[in-house]
Design a protein around this motif. Structure first.
Motif, PDB file in Angstrom:
ATOM      1  N   ALA A 122       0.856  -1.183   0.000  1.00  0.00           N
ATOM      2  CA  ALA A 122       0.000   0.000   0.000  1.00  0.00           C
ATOM      3  C   ALA A 122       0.892   1.233   0.000  1.00  0.00           C
ATOM      4  O   ALA A 122       2.025   1.205   0.527  1.00  0.00           O
ATOM      5  CB  ALA A 122      -0.924   0.018   1.218  1.00  0.00           C
ATOM      6  N   PHE A 123       0.401   2.319  -0.582  1.00  0.00           N
ATOM      7  CA  PHE A 123       1.177   3.549  -0.653  1.00  0.00           C
ATOM      8  C   PHE A 123       1.176   4.271   0.690  1.00  0.00           C
ATOM      9  O   PHE A 123       0.154   4.347   1.375  1.00  0.00           O
ATOM     10  CB  PHE A 123       0.624   4.487  -1.726  1.00  0.00           C
ATOM     11  CG  PHE A 123       1.065   4.133  -3.118  1.00  0.00           C
ATOM     12  CD1 PHE A 123       2.365   4.349  -3.529  1.00  0.00           C
ATOM     13  CD2 PHE A 123       0.172   3.564  -4.006  1.00  0.00           C
ATOM     14  CE1 PHE A 123       2.773   4.018  -4.818  1.00  0.00           C
ATOM     15  CE2 PHE A 123       0.565   3.232  -5.298  1.00  0.00           C
ATOM     16  CZ  PHE A 123       1.879   3.461  -5.697  1.00  0.00           C
ATOM     17  N   LEU A 129       5.983   3.311  -1.777  1.00  0.00           N
ATOM     18  CA  LEU A 129       5.180   2.098  -1.668  1.00  0.00           C
ATOM     19  C   LEU A 129       5.761   1.181  -0.594  1.00  0.00           C
ATOM     20  O   LEU A 129       6.924   0.787  -0.660  1.00  0.00           O
ATOM     21  CB  LEU A 129       5.154   1.366  -3.006  1.00  0.00           C
ATOM     22  CG  LEU A 129       4.280   0.113  -3.070  1.00  0.00           C
ATOM     23  CD1 LEU A 129       2.800   0.487  -2.954  1.00  0.00           C
ATOM     24  CD2 LEU A 129       4.527  -0.668  -4.365  1.00  0.00           C
ATOM     25  N   LEU A 130       4.947   0.841   0.395  1.00  0.00           N
ATOM     26  CA  LEU A 130       5.348  -0.107   1.437  1.00  0.00           C
ATOM     27  C   LEU A 130       4.947  -1.505   0.998  1.00  0.00           C
ATOM     28  O   LEU A 130       3.783  -1.758   0.679  1.00  0.00           O
ATOM     29  CB  LEU A 130       4.684   0.233   2.768  1.00  0.00           C
ATOM     30  CG  LEU A 130       5.017  -0.705   3.929  1.00  0.00           C
ATOM     31  CD1 LEU A 130       6.440  -0.448   4.420  1.00  0.00           C
ATOM     32  CD2 LEU A 130       4.029  -0.544   5.077  1.00  0.00           C
ATOM     33  N   ILE A 148      10.433  -0.514   1.318  1.00  0.00           N
ATOM     34  CA  ILE A 148       9.793   0.674   0.763  1.00  0.00           C
ATOM     35  C   ILE A 148      10.427   0.951  -0.596  1.00  0.00           C
ATOM     36  O   ILE A 148      11.655   1.047  -0.708  1.00  0.00           O
ATOM     37  CB  ILE A 148       9.951   1.890   1.692  1.00  0.00           C
ATOM     38  CG1 ILE A 148       9.169   1.655   3.000  1.00  0.00           C
ATOM     39  CG2 ILE A 148       9.459   3.160   1.003  1.00  0.00           C
ATOM     40  CD1 ILE A 148       9.356   2.743   4.030  1.00  0.00           C
ATOM     41  N   PHE A 149       9.572   1.061  -1.630  1.00  0.00           N
ATOM     42  CA  PHE A 149      10.064   1.395  -2.963  1.00  0.00           C
ATOM     43  C   PHE A 149       9.849   2.876  -3.212  1.00  0.00           C
ATOM     44  O   PHE A 149       8.739   3.403  -3.049  1.00  0.00           O
ATOM     45  CB  PHE A 149       9.337   0.580  -4.036  1.00  0.00           C
ATOM     46  CG  PHE A 149       9.846   0.864  -5.428  1.00  0.00           C
ATOM     47  CD1 PHE A 149      11.007   0.255  -5.895  1.00  0.00           C
ATOM     48  CD2 PHE A 149       9.175   1.748  -6.268  1.00  0.00           C
ATOM     49  CE1 PHE A 149      11.497   0.521  -7.168  1.00  0.00           C
ATOM     50  CE2 PHE A 149       9.649   2.010  -7.547  1.00  0.00           C
ATOM     51  CZ  PHE A 149      10.816   1.407  -7.991  1.00  0.00           C
ATOM     52  N   ASN A 150      10.924   3.559  -3.619  1.00  0.00           N
ATOM     53  CA  ASN A 150      10.892   4.990  -3.886  1.00  0.00           C
ATOM     54  C   ASN A 150      11.018   5.212  -5.390  1.00  0.00           C
ATOM     55  O   ASN A 150      12.050   4.892  -5.991  1.00  0.00           O
ATOM     56  CB  ASN A 150      12.038   5.685  -3.142  1.00  0.00           C
ATOM     57  CG  ASN A 150      11.924   7.197  -3.183  1.00  0.00           C
ATOM     58  OD1 ASN A 150      11.287   7.769  -4.067  1.00  0.00           O
ATOM     59  ND2 ASN A 150      12.552   7.856  -2.212  1.00  0.00           N
ATOM     60  N   ASN A 153      13.984   7.441  -7.314  1.00  0.00           N
ATOM     61  CA  ASN A 153      15.289   6.885  -7.710  1.00  0.00           C
ATOM     62  C   ASN A 153      15.252   5.371  -7.918  1.00  0.00           C
ATOM     63  O   ASN A 153      16.298   4.728  -8.003  1.00  0.00           O
ATOM     64  CB  ASN A 153      16.355   7.238  -6.676  1.00  0.00           C
ATOM     65  CG  ASN A 153      15.991   6.792  -5.269  1.00  0.00           C
ATOM     66  OD1 ASN A 153      15.018   6.056  -5.075  1.00  0.00           O
ATOM     67  ND2 ASN A 153      16.754   7.228  -4.278  1.00  0.00           N
ATOM     68  N   ASN A 154      14.029   4.803  -7.979  1.00  0.00           N
ATOM     69  CA  ASN A 154      13.841   3.357  -8.222  1.00  0.00           C
ATOM     70  C   ASN A 154      14.624   2.505  -7.232  1.00  0.00           C
ATOM     71  O   ASN A 154      15.265   1.518  -7.603  1.00  0.00           O
ATOM     72  CB  ASN A 154      14.240   2.989  -9.652  1.00  0.00           C
ATOM     73  CG  ASN A 154      13.274   3.532 -10.684  1.00  0.00           C
ATOM     74  OD1 ASN A 154      12.153   3.911 -10.363  1.00  0.00           O
ATOM     75  ND2 ASN A 154      13.707   3.590 -11.936  1.00  0.00           N
ATOM     76  N   SER A 155      14.541   2.854  -5.957  1.00  0.00           N
ATOM     77  CA  SER A 155      15.316   2.138  -4.937  1.00  0.00           C
ATOM     78  C   SER A 155      14.405   1.383  -3.978  1.00  0.00           C
ATOM     79  O   SER A 155      13.276   1.797  -3.693  1.00  0.00           O
ATOM     80  CB  SER A 155      16.166   3.129  -4.140  1.00  0.00           C
ATOM     81  OG  SER A 155      15.335   4.031  -3.410  1.00  0.00           O
ATOM     82  N   TRP A 156      14.921   0.241  -3.499  1.00  0.00           N
ATOM     83  CA  TRP A 156      14.276  -0.543  -2.452  1.00  0.00           C
ATOM     84  C   TRP A 156      15.031  -0.302  -1.144  1.00  0.00           C
ATOM     85  O   TRP A 156      16.249  -0.460  -1.093  1.00  0.00           O
ATOM     86  CB  TRP A 156      14.318  -2.028  -2.768  1.00  0.00           C
ATOM     87  CG  TRP A 156      13.572  -2.458  -3.998  1.00  0.00           C
ATOM     88  CD1 TRP A 156      14.082  -2.619  -5.253  1.00  0.00           C
ATOM     89  CD2 TRP A 156      12.186  -2.804  -4.083  1.00  0.00           C
ATOM     90  NE1 TRP A 156      13.102  -3.045  -6.124  1.00  0.00           N
ATOM     91  CE2 TRP A 156      11.928  -3.166  -5.428  1.00  0.00           C
ATOM     92  CE3 TRP A 156      11.142  -2.844  -3.159  1.00  0.00           C
ATOM     93  CZ2 TRP A 156      10.668  -3.565  -5.868  1.00  0.00           C
ATOM     94  CZ3 TRP A 156       9.887  -3.237  -3.594  1.00  0.00           C
ATOM     95  CH2 TRP A 156       9.655  -3.596  -4.930  1.00  0.00           C
ATOM     96  N   THR A 157      14.326   0.033  -0.073  1.00  0.00           N
ATOM     97  CA  THR A 157      14.959   0.250   1.225  1.00  0.00           C
ATOM     98  C   THR A 157      14.272  -0.621   2.257  1.00  0.00           C
ATOM     99  O   THR A 157      13.038  -0.545   2.419  1.00  0.00           O
ATOM    100  CB  THR A 157      14.870   1.726   1.660  1.00  0.00           C
ATOM    101  OG1 THR A 157      15.477   2.545   0.667  1.00  0.00           O
ATOM    102  CG2 THR A 157      15.576   1.939   2.993  1.00  0.00           C
ATOM    103  N   GLN A 158      15.034  -1.439   2.954  1.00  0.00           N
ATOM    104  CA  GLN A 158      14.445  -2.280   3.992  1.00  0.00           C
ATOM    105  C   GLN A 158      14.084  -1.427   5.202  1.00  0.00           C
ATOM    106  O   GLN A 158      14.840  -0.536   5.603  1.00  0.00           O
ATOM    107  CB  GLN A 158      15.417  -3.389   4.405  1.00  0.00           C
ATOM    108  CG  GLN A 158      14.782  -4.436   5.310  1.00  0.00           C
ATOM    109  CD  GLN A 158      15.634  -5.691   5.410  1.00  0.00           C
ATOM    110  OE1 GLN A 158      16.747  -5.736   4.919  1.00  0.00           O
ATOM    111  NE2 GLN A 158      15.085  -6.722   6.032  1.00  0.00           N
TER     112      GLN A 158
END
Length: 304
Positions: A122-123, A129-130, A148-150, A153-158
């Protein structure tokens, strides 16, 4: 020379006469004054039939993966992902792309930490996006991690903390204060029956709704209701509200008329108005709706 009178010609004249008479009568009935004066400028608009009104299918589009999970991003592009693209399915990798629909291009943005196939998402209020849970080593074995997708910069962050339990096939929804409620999901040995809330406004981390432990089907159908609670429309026939404040609380709303709708679809098509359709075993073509704005909401059948 004898003139032949065709019956069809007479029919056409009669139909034309009746049509003109009908127009005059209706014109008189529909004018504000009640007279037959049709000199006002409120002409009935022509019926619209363009693709901007009725829609239009494009030609077939080829994508590099099956877009099991898909979200429109704030920048107008679409994030799609499936699993690790290996057989048998294992953990540790999510094959993902950002799809620029207008340009017809895809950019690979894999998550190389976990397999987020079978996750809930969900956003957040800021447009990130979480993504919670996913697939570990086998079906039914969920992971407790969240990413979380940002899209900037098209990054995934745990996230800084995992959930209290692994979740495989959970659902997620943003509630009125911007927090994310995550419900259901499977974990080897059970234990995923207590909802958790991502504390958006408190720097992150998870809060367990210990007073709202309840066994739910996988991927419950969830919507944010006008009263700020989470409405569970299916797939079970008993529909409920979840209050996510404090330690959580459930209240029963109404019983659906169509029975279990596993594998069906549920949509909030207007504020507080939900339609649920299809699903079942054996599969059905029925649908039903509810208006949560009513004093005593109740489900009613609609056309198949």
């Amino acid at each position: 020379m004898r003139t032949t009178h065709f019956p069809s010609a007479r029919i056409i004249k009669v139909v034309a006469f009746i049509s003109c008479l009908f127009f005059l009568i209706c014109g008189g009935l529909l004018t504000p004054s009640g007279s037959a004066d049709v000199s006002n400028n409120s002409a009935t608009p022509a019926m619209q039939s363009g693709p901007e009104v009725v829609g239009q299918w494009s030609s077939v589009i080829t994508l590099p993966i099956v877009a099991i999970h898909m979200h429109m991003l704030p920048n107008g592009k679409v994030l799609i992902w499936q699993d690790d693209n290996r057989s048998p399915r294992v953990g540790g990798l999510t094959v993902a792309y950002v799809w620029d629909v207008g340009a017809g291009t895809t950019t690979q943005v894999n998550n190389t930490s976990v397999n987020e196939f079978c996750s809930g998402h969900a956003f957040l209020p800021d447009g990130r996006l979480l993504v919670a849970g996913g697939h570990d080593t086998q079906d039914g074995d969920g992971i407790p991690d969240a990413f979380i997708f940002n899209s900037t910069n098209n990054s995934w962050t745990q996230t800084n903390l995992p959930m209290s339990v692994g979740r495989w096939y959970p659902s997620a929804v943003m509630v009125g204060n911007g927090e994310i409620a995550v419900l259901s999901g499977a974990e080897l040995g059970g234990g995923a029956n207590t909802p958790e809330v991502w504390q958006t406004n408190s720097g992150g981390g998870w809060r367990s709704l210990t007073n709202a432990t309840l066994g739910l089907p996988l991927y419950p159908m969830m919507h944010l209701a006008p009263n700020g609670k989470v409405f569970i429309s299916g797939p079970d026939s008993t529909t409920r509200y979840l209050d996510t404040s404090g330690t959580g609380a459930w209240t029963t709303v109404a019983t659906r008329v169509g029975g279990n709708r596993e594998y069906g679809s549920s949509v909030m098509y207007d504020v507080g108005k939900v339609v649920i359709m299809g699903g079942g075993d054996p599969v059905v073509n029925t649908a039903e709706k509810i208006d949560l704005n009513a004093g005593s909401p109740a489900w009613s059948s609609v056309g198949n």
